[in-house]
Design a protein around this motif. Structure first.
Motif, short mmCIF file in Angstrom:
data_model
loop_
_atom_site.label_atom_id
_atom_site.label_comp_id
_atom_site.label_asym_id
_atom_site.label_seq_id
_atom_site.Cartn_x
_atom_site.Cartn_y
_atom_site.Cartn_z
N ARG A 6 -80.92 -126.46 -25.23
CA ARG A 6 -79.87 -126.26 -26.23
C ARG A 6 -79.45 -124.80 -26.16
O ARG A 6 -80.22 -123.90 -26.46
N HIS A 7 -78.20 -124.55 -25.75
CA HIS A 7 -77.66 -123.20 -25.64
C HIS A 7 -76.73 -122.90 -26.80
O HIS A 7 -76.13 -123.80 -27.39
N ARG A 8 -76.55 -121.61 -27.06
CA ARG A 8 -75.51 -121.17 -27.99
C ARG A 8 -74.17 -121.23 -27.26
O ARG A 8 -74.08 -120.89 -26.09
N VAL A 9 -73.15 -121.66 -27.98
CA VAL A 9 -71.78 -121.64 -27.46
C VAL A 9 -71.14 -120.34 -27.96
O VAL A 9 -71.23 -120.03 -29.16
N ARG A 10 -70.53 -119.60 -27.06
CA ARG A 10 -69.94 -118.30 -27.42
C ARG A 10 -68.97 -118.44 -28.60
O ARG A 10 -68.11 -119.31 -28.59
N PHE A 11 -69.15 -117.59 -29.60
CA PHE A 11 -68.27 -117.50 -30.76
C PHE A 11 -68.24 -118.77 -31.62
O PHE A 11 -67.29 -119.00 -32.35
N CYS A 12 -69.27 -119.61 -31.51
CA CYS A 12 -69.32 -120.86 -32.27
C CYS A 12 -70.66 -121.01 -32.99
O CYS A 12 -71.65 -120.40 -32.61
N ASP A 13 -70.66 -121.83 -34.02
CA ASP A 13 -71.88 -122.10 -34.78
C ASP A 13 -72.71 -123.22 -34.16
O ASP A 13 -73.88 -123.38 -34.50
N TYR A 14 -72.11 -124.04 -33.33
CA TYR A 14 -72.76 -125.25 -32.83
C TYR A 14 -73.35 -125.06 -31.44
O TYR A 14 -72.98 -124.15 -30.71
N PRO A 15 -74.30 -125.95 -31.06
CA PRO A 15 -74.98 -125.81 -29.77
C PRO A 15 -74.34 -126.66 -28.69
O PRO A 15 -73.52 -127.53 -28.95
N ALA A 16 -74.79 -126.40 -27.48
CA ALA A 16 -74.48 -127.24 -26.32
C ALA A 16 -75.80 -127.69 -25.74
O ALA A 16 -76.71 -126.88 -25.56
N ILE A 17 -75.92 -128.96 -25.45
CA ILE A 17 -77.11 -129.48 -24.79
C ILE A 17 -76.74 -129.74 -23.34
O ILE A 17 -75.75 -130.41 -23.06
N ILE A 18 -77.55 -129.16 -22.44
CA ILE A 18 -77.30 -129.36 -21.01
C ILE A 18 -78.59 -129.79 -20.33
O ILE A 18 -79.69 -129.41 -20.75
N PRO A 19 -78.46 -130.60 -19.27
CA PRO A 19 -79.65 -131.00 -18.51
C PRO A 19 -80.24 -129.82 -17.76
O PRO A 19 -79.53 -128.89 -17.38
N THR A 20 -81.56 -129.86 -17.55
CA THR A 20 -82.25 -128.85 -16.76
C THR A 20 -83.09 -129.57 -15.70
O THR A 20 -83.32 -130.78 -15.79
N ALA A 21 -83.56 -128.83 -14.74
CA ALA A 21 -84.46 -129.39 -13.73
C ALA A 21 -85.78 -129.76 -14.38
O ALA A 21 -86.24 -129.06 -15.29
N PRO A 22 -86.41 -130.84 -13.94
CA PRO A 22 -87.71 -131.23 -14.51
C PRO A 22 -88.74 -130.11 -14.46
O PRO A 22 -89.56 -129.99 -15.37
N ALA A 23 -88.69 -129.28 -13.44
CA ALA A 23 -89.66 -128.18 -13.32
C ALA A 23 -89.48 -127.12 -14.40
O ALA A 23 -90.38 -126.33 -14.66
N ALA A 24 -88.31 -127.10 -15.05
CA ALA A 24 -88.03 -126.09 -16.08
C ALA A 24 -88.87 -126.30 -17.34
O ALA A 24 -89.01 -125.41 -18.16
N ASN A 25 -89.42 -127.50 -17.51
CA ASN A 25 -90.27 -127.80 -18.65
C ASN A 25 -89.60 -127.47 -19.99
O ASN A 25 -90.20 -126.89 -20.88
N SER A 26 -88.33 -127.81 -20.10
CA SER A 26 -87.59 -127.54 -21.33
C SER A 26 -87.35 -128.84 -22.08
O SER A 26 -87.34 -129.92 -21.50
N SER A 27 -87.15 -128.71 -23.39
CA SER A 27 -86.86 -129.88 -24.21
C SER A 27 -86.07 -129.46 -25.44
O SER A 27 -86.04 -128.29 -25.81
N VAL A 28 -85.45 -130.45 -26.05
CA VAL A 28 -84.64 -130.24 -27.25
C VAL A 28 -85.17 -131.17 -28.33
O VAL A 28 -85.36 -132.35 -28.10
N ARG A 29 -85.40 -130.60 -29.50
CA ARG A 29 -85.80 -131.40 -30.65
C ARG A 29 -84.53 -131.86 -31.34
O ARG A 29 -83.60 -131.08 -31.54
N GLY A 30 -84.49 -133.13 -31.68
CA GLY A 30 -83.30 -133.67 -32.32
C GLY A 30 -83.67 -134.85 -33.21
O GLY A 30 -84.80 -134.97 -33.66
N ALA A 31 -82.68 -135.70 -33.43
CA ALA A 31 -82.86 -136.85 -34.30
C ALA A 31 -82.54 -138.13 -33.54
O ALA A 31 -81.56 -138.21 -32.80
N TYR A 32 -83.37 -139.13 -33.75
CA TYR A 32 -83.15 -140.48 -33.24
C TYR A 32 -82.57 -141.26 -34.41
O TYR A 32 -83.23 -141.45 -35.44
N VAL A 33 -81.31 -141.71 -34.27
CA VAL A 33 -80.62 -142.37 -35.37
C VAL A 33 -80.37 -143.82 -35.00
O VAL A 33 -79.76 -144.12 -33.97
N ARG A 34 -80.84 -144.72 -35.85
CA ARG A 34 -80.59 -146.15 -35.67
C ARG A 34 -79.71 -146.64 -36.81
O ARG A 34 -79.74 -146.11 -37.91
#
Length: 180
Positions: free
Chosen positions: A36-64
């Motif tokens: 999850r990156h900051r978007v320049r001059f904005c309050d909201y994030p951008a979620i982008i894929p990373t390589a599996p070796a990067a060991n990164s993750s994003v916490r979010g919500a699972y909505v049903r």
């Protein structure tokens, strides 16, 4: 997505009735191999894929419980900077530290759809977007501000029908519930 913002997008209010809230199930979840990156001059994030070796993750919500009308509103809200994509998440059975993930206990893996940033790396800052900071300093304007949701509200009005099936802030079901 923060539930108060989600409610505002799909129901037209950040404080929907208990009936409306009961239609959704929101659980914490982890999306691995994304950042999850900051978007320049904005309050909201951008979620982008990373390589599996990067060991990164994003916490979010699972909505049903989202309807086609809810998805319609979310698509408009997210706009052209994002694309809805299928991903696999892990539902959290126990929540740990929101930043580090330490103490999280992951449960079942579920295929879901999420909004992934497609507007290019140039608009992103290197740093991680801080959800805690958003909650403390920015969320009030997102939950209360009408102008943030004008595109969604106009698109729903232009459709000539209520894609929430009467569950929106001015929907027939909501009006009946409010009279009781």
């Amino acid at each position: 997505m923060e539930p108060l913002v989600l409610y505002r997008v799909i129901y037209g209010t950040s404080n929907p009735s208990s009936f409306q809230k009961s239609l959704l199930t929101v659980k914490p979840a982890t999306l691995h191999h994304h950042r999850r990156h900051r978007v320049r001059f904005c309050d909201y994030p951008a979620i982008i894929p990373t390589a599996p070796a990067a060991n990164s993750s994003v916490r979010g919500a699972y909505v049903r419980g989202l309807t086609d009308g809810d998805i319609f509103r979310l698509d408009i809200f997210e706009g052209v900077e994002y694309e809805r994509r299928k991903v696999k998440i892990r539902v959290l059975e126990k929540e740990g530290d929101e930043v580090t993930g330490e103490g999280n206990v992951e449960g079942e893996e579920v295929e879901v759809e999420t909004y992934v940033w497609i507007a290019g790396q140039a608009a992103l800052e290197e740093g991680e977007w801080d959800f805690g900071e958003f909650r403390r300093e920015k969320m009030g304007s997102w939950v209360d501000a009408r102008e943030e949701y004008d595109d969604v509200d106009r698109a729903v009005a232009a459709q000539g029908k209520d894609p929430t099936g009467g569950r929106g802030a001015n929907g027939s079901i909501t009006e009946k519930l409010n009279k009781q």
